[in-house]
Design a protein around this motif. Structure first.
Motif, mmCIF file in Angstrom:
data_model
loop_
_atom_site.group_PDB
_atom_site.id
_atom_site.type_symbol
_atom_site.label_atom_id
_atom_site.label_comp_id
_atom_site.label_asym_id
_atom_site.label_seq_id
_atom_site.Cartn_x
_atom_site.Cartn_y
_atom_site.Cartn_z
ATOM 1 N N GLU A 1 43.617 41.229 22.969
ATOM 2 C CA GLU A 1 42.653 41.233 24.368
ATOM 3 C C GLU A 1 41.342 42.321 23.699
ATOM 4 O O GLU A 1 41.785 43.509 23.856
ATOM 5 C CB GLU A 1 43.466 41.736 25.547
ATOM 6 C CG GLU A 1 42.674 42.198 26.597
ATOM 7 C CD GLU A 1 41.653 40.965 27.118
ATOM 8 O OE1 GLU A 1 42.254 39.922 27.426
ATOM 9 O OE2 GLU A 1 40.430 41.382 26.895
ATOM 10 N N GLY B 1 39.799 38.528 30.446
ATOM 11 C CA GLY B 1 39.129 40.088 30.613
ATOM 12 C C GLY B 1 40.180 41.027 31.127
ATOM 13 O O GLY B 1 40.728 40.719 32.166
ATOM 14 N N GLY B 2 40.625 41.846 30.424
ATOM 15 C CA GLY B 2 41.806 42.917 31.049
ATOM 16 C C GLY B 2 41.180 44.263 31.619
ATOM 17 O O GLY B 2 41.844 45.052 32.055
ATOM 18 N N TRP B 3 39.946 44.328 31.487
ATOM 19 C CA TRP B 3 39.223 45.613 31.576
ATOM 20 C C TRP B 3 38.793 45.624 33.141
ATOM 21 O O TRP B 3 39.490 46.617 33.918
ATOM 22 C CB TRP B 3 37.849 45.841 31.034
ATOM 23 C CG TRP B 3 37.060 46.820 31.443
ATOM 24 C CD1 TRP B 3 35.775 46.711 32.151
ATOM 25 C CD2 TRP B 3 37.410 48.466 31.483
ATOM 26 N NE1 TRP B 3 35.428 48.281 32.389
ATOM 27 C CE2 TRP B 3 36.142 48.997 32.062
ATOM 28 C CE3 TRP B 3 38.483 49.161 30.898
ATOM 29 C CZ2 TRP B 3 36.368 50.485 32.098
ATOM 30 C CZ3 TRP B 3 38.380 50.431 31.185
ATOM 31 C CH2 TRP B 3 37.445 51.120 31.506
ATOM 32 N N PRO C 1 36.467 51.126 26.041
ATOM 33 C CA PRO C 1 36.904 49.738 25.980
ATOM 34 C C PRO C 1 35.767 48.810 25.850
ATOM 35 O O PRO C 1 34.723 49.149 26.573
ATOM 36 C CB PRO C 1 37.551 49.471 27.408
ATOM 37 C CG PRO C 1 37.952 51.077 27.727
ATOM 38 C CD PRO C 1 36.456 52.056 27.348
ATOM 39 N N SER D 1 33.962 47.793 28.884
ATOM 40 C CA SER D 1 33.042 48.762 29.918
ATOM 41 C C SER D 1 31.581 48.948 29.075
ATOM 42 O O SER D 1 30.914 49.506 29.336
ATOM 43 C CB SER D 1 33.519 50.061 29.888
ATOM 44 O OG SER D 1 33.599 50.691 28.662
ATOM 45 N N THR E 1 38.815 42.848 25.467
ATOM 46 C CA THR E 1 38.111 43.727 26.612
ATOM 47 C C THR E 1 38.834 45.225 26.639
ATOM 48 O O THR E 1 38.093 46.060 27.332
ATOM 49 C CB THR E 1 37.972 43.118 27.750
ATOM 50 O OG1 THR E 1 39.189 42.784 28.525
ATOM 51 C CG2 THR E 1 37.281 41.539 27.765
ATOM 52 N N THR E 2 40.067 45.210 26.700
ATOM 53 C CA THR E 2 40.809 46.319 26.721
ATOM 54 C C THR E 2 40.725 47.294 25.525
ATOM 55 O O THR E 2 41.250 48.375 25.300
ATOM 56 C CB THR E 2 41.866 46.282 27.136
ATOM 57 O OG1 THR E 2 42.797 45.437 26.516
ATOM 58 C CG2 THR E 2 41.996 45.932 28.788
ATOM 59 N N THR F 1 32.746 47.846 36.393
ATOM 60 C CA THR F 1 31.600 47.002 36.772
ATOM 61 C C THR F 1 31.742 45.762 36.303
ATOM 62 O O THR F 1 32.180 45.395 35.274
ATOM 63 C CB THR F 1 30.447 47.500 36.434
ATOM 64 O OG1 THR F 1 30.259 47.832 35.235
ATOM 65 C CG2 THR F 1 30.248 48.943 37.244
#
Lengths: 248, 91
Positions: B22, A104-106, B38, B41, B24-25, A240
């Motif tokens: 990656e 997870g990079g977010w 992204p 999110s 999630t980004t 979140t």
């Protein structure tokens, strides 16, 4: 860091220390051979395999700073969980634990990104935010940080002493607690669930463009995110991480 | 309220089994409403049998990924809800 493209693989970390945090939570400290390091806010997946081959998998946020050579996982014991009772009650120093990550990079923050930080945690949702706070200190960074932390009771405030010590020596780190169930008689802080009024009092003004990280049980996260956007915060700057009722 | 609703971050593990970058980004454009953001999110619905990632704006399905757990690993990856992915080669 993940400089080389790779697919995520399972590997074994060794438990080198365990430490009870509160009556319902425990920290596991792991040494993971070949660990590439992580960014504050990332998580790992943990997998347990029974003798008959049955597997159960859960995600745990990393609570330690990237600067720390050991990876700390904060585990909350859920009585009917498939994974967490093993991690809090059974696992011993020297045992191996199958995991993969960092993931997870977010939902991640690095000190060089700066920004006025608003951190909002519910219960064990403090874990990834603690990684950010510890990383900020280890990096010698003075980004202003405000942490709003909701716990059920004073005794259940995870990392309480460490947070107190960090805030005492650092005027740009502000910590505000709220207790949702039991508060000591002399308690002068908030004594209710986080709501829009509390956020309006605590959160930096939306015009300052703070970066918010919210982590905890799903209802708390969704309430806080909705309220922050209602206060004018840009949705893209409200990150979140829902724990969900994970069944841990 | 759907109790299995999590953030796109929660899909990072299974997507990391499939993709070398990656996810999630990575920004995804919704094929239904055109919203981009992204994947971390977006919303993820995670269960033992698979993971569904949905658009935050319109709730349409972006990605479905299912892994067969018995025998040799086999994946089903449905990306038809994604108009495009925008990602960096490296972090």
């Amino acid at each position: 860091m993940a400089d080389i493209p790779r697919k995520l693989a399972w590997r074994i970390g060794e438990v080198v220390e365990t430490s009870p945090d509160t009556p319902r939570t425990k920290s596991l400290f792991l040494k993971i051979p070949g660990w590439e390091g992580h960014r504050a806010g990332q998580h790992v997946d943990v997998r347990l395999t029974a003798e008959d081959g049955y597997q159960a998998q859960r995600s745990y946020s990393i609570a330690s700073a990237p600067e720390n050579g050991r990876v700390e996982l904060l585990v909350e014991r859920l009585d009917d969980g498939e994974v967490s009772p093993y991690l809090t009650d059974e696992i011993r120093v020297g045992d191996g634990l199958e995991l993969r990550g960092p993931i997870g990079g977010w939902f991640a923050w690095e000190a060089r990104e700066g920004g006025h930080l608003l951190l909002v945690a519910g219960g064990s949702g403090i874990a990834p935010l603690m990684a950010m706070i510890r990383h900020r200190k280890a990096a010698g960074n003075d980004t202003p940080v405000r942490l709003l932390y909701s716990s059920r009771s004073y005794e259940e405030i995870i990392f309480r002493e460490e947070l107190e010590a960090l805030a005492a020596e650092d005027t740009s780190l502000e910590i505000i607690h709220t207790l949702t169930r039991w508060a000591p008689p002399e308690w002068e802080g908030y004594h209710r669930r986080i709501d829009a009024e509390m956020l309006a009092e605590i959160a930096p003004a939306a015009e300052e463009g703070p970066l918010a990280f919210v982590c905890g049980p799903t209802p708390l996260v969704e309430t806080v995110a909705t309220d922050l956007v209602g206060l004018g915060h840009e949705p893209a700057r409200v990150k979140t991480e829902r724990f969900g009722p994970t069944g841990g | 309220m759907d109790e299995h609703r999590l953030d796109g971050n929660a899909a990072g593990g299974i997507l990391g089994e499939v993709f070398t970058f990656e996810m999630t980004t990575t920004r995804a454009a919704c094929a239904h409403c055109g919203a981009t953001g992204p994947l971390g999110s977006s919303m993820a619905y995670v269960s033992e049998i698979g993971t569904v990632v949905r658009c935050t704006a319109c709730d349409s399905v972006l990605i479905r990924v299912v892994r067969q757990v018995d025998g040799p690993q086999r994946y089903w990856l449905d990306l038809k809800g994604v108009e495009y992915l925008q990602f960096r080669e490296r972090l």
